[in-house]
Design a protein around this motif. Structure first.
Motif, PDB file in Angstrom:
ATOM      1  N   TRP A 107      27.433  37.761 -33.805  1.00  0.00           N
ATOM      2  CA  TRP A 107      27.660  39.406 -34.291  1.00  0.00           C
ATOM      3  C   TRP A 107      27.539  40.116 -33.026  1.00  0.00           C
ATOM      4  O   TRP A 107      26.504  40.231 -32.579  1.00  0.00           O
ATOM      5  CB  TRP A 107      26.947  39.908 -35.296  1.00  0.00           C
ATOM      6  N   LYS A 109      27.469  43.636 -31.743  1.00  0.00           N
ATOM      7  CA  LYS A 109      27.159  44.907 -32.626  1.00  0.00           C
ATOM      8  C   LYS A 109      27.276  46.150 -31.893  1.00  0.00           C
ATOM      9  O   LYS A 109      26.732  47.318 -32.509  1.00  0.00           O
ATOM     10  CB  LYS A 109      25.706  44.756 -33.176  1.00  0.00           C
ATOM     11  N   LYS A 164      22.708  45.810 -41.576  1.00  0.00           N
ATOM     12  CA  LYS A 164      23.934  45.535 -41.341  1.00  0.00           C
ATOM     13  C   LYS A 164      24.949  46.019 -42.049  1.00  0.00           C
ATOM     14  O   LYS A 164      24.797  46.568 -42.972  1.00  0.00           O
ATOM     15  CB  LYS A 164      23.910  43.763 -41.729  1.00  0.00           C
ATOM     16  N   LEU A 168      31.032  44.413 -41.868  1.00  0.00           N
ATOM     17  CA  LEU A 168      30.896  43.153 -41.529  1.00  0.00           C
ATOM     18  C   LEU A 168      30.385  42.294 -42.612  1.00  0.00           C
ATOM     19  O   LEU A 168      30.887  40.979 -42.635  1.00  0.00           O
ATOM     20  CB  LEU A 168      29.609  43.118 -40.467  1.00  0.00           C
TER      21      LEU A 168
END
Length: 230
Positions: A107, A109, A164, A168
């Motif tokens: 991921w 970010k 999160k 996603l």
């Protein structure tokens, strides 16, 4: 006497037509094991601390531990109990990966990533995502997932130290096999909210009541259209 020995579930902290949320320890509340797909952000086992201050309307530097993050025992317990069924779990390169990992996603970010080690000329812009089991579906895309992390400060909207982003979580759930989604480390509730907004049922467990309150408020809000396909 026999009836007294039959285990009972606590009343849900929150429940609607799609999601059931329990407040407590997922090692004691096992309703999540009745689900079909595990999508979770467990304690990574890295003794994580954050400068976030959870007191309302402040961002003063005050470190807070993530419960159960001194080692990977909570994560490993859940994955062992789950067995070989399909699962997605977040983690860190600083801890040993789950032994059953079949694919490793990254991921990316963006810039909302915290400061990390200030002696290094790079920010910690990535996290690992472990794919376990089989049955995943959809377009065979990149293993690098580009989704902006939530704002880094409480006053800017962050609700949990390791929160999160919904888009996603929606993208990950969209590639999961059909069935009920579960997150026994529900945190701010992004997995549960994304599952609900994708029209899937979900079961969550969260240890800290203040986050149960956050989750309940998020679940009570309207449904968004992510435009996500499998």
């Amino acid at each position: 006497m026999a009836d007294a020995m039959i285990p009972t579930l606590p009343a849900p902290y929150y429940e609607d037509d799609a999601v059931t949320l329990y407040h407590g320890d997922c090692r004691e509340i096992t309703a999540w094991l009745d689900a079909d797909v595990l999508v979770t952000d467990p304690p990574y086992g890295i003794a994580f601390t954050t400068g976030m201050d959870h007191r309302k309307n402040t961002d003063r530097a005050r470190k807070r531990d993530v419960a159960g993050d001194l080692d990977t025992s909570a994560r490993d317990y859940v994955l062992a109990a789950w067995g070989g069924r399909p699962a997605i779990a977040f983690g860190s390169w600083k801890a040993k990966r789950p032994a059953a990992t079949r694919a490793l996603l990254t991921w990316h970010k963006g810039l909302n990533c915290g400061m990390g080690d200030l002696s290094m000329p790079w920010k910690p812009n990535t996290e690992e995502v472990y794919v376990i089991g089989s049955g995943f579906v959809g377009h065979r895309g990149s293993s690098v997932l580009d989704y902006q992390a939530p704002p880094s400060q409480v006053s800017w909207g962050r609700q949990h130290p390791t929160q999160k982003p919904l888009d996603l979580m929606a993208a990950l759930i969209a590639k999961c096999p059909p069935g009920i989604v579960t997150d026994p480390f529900a945190g701010s509730g992004s997995t549960l909210v994304a599952a609900k907004q994708l029209g899937r049922k979900a079961i969550g467990v969260e240890l800290e009541e203040r986050y149960c309150e956050v989750i309940a408020k998020r679940l009570a809000q309207g449904v968004l259209d992510f435009g996500v396909t499998a």
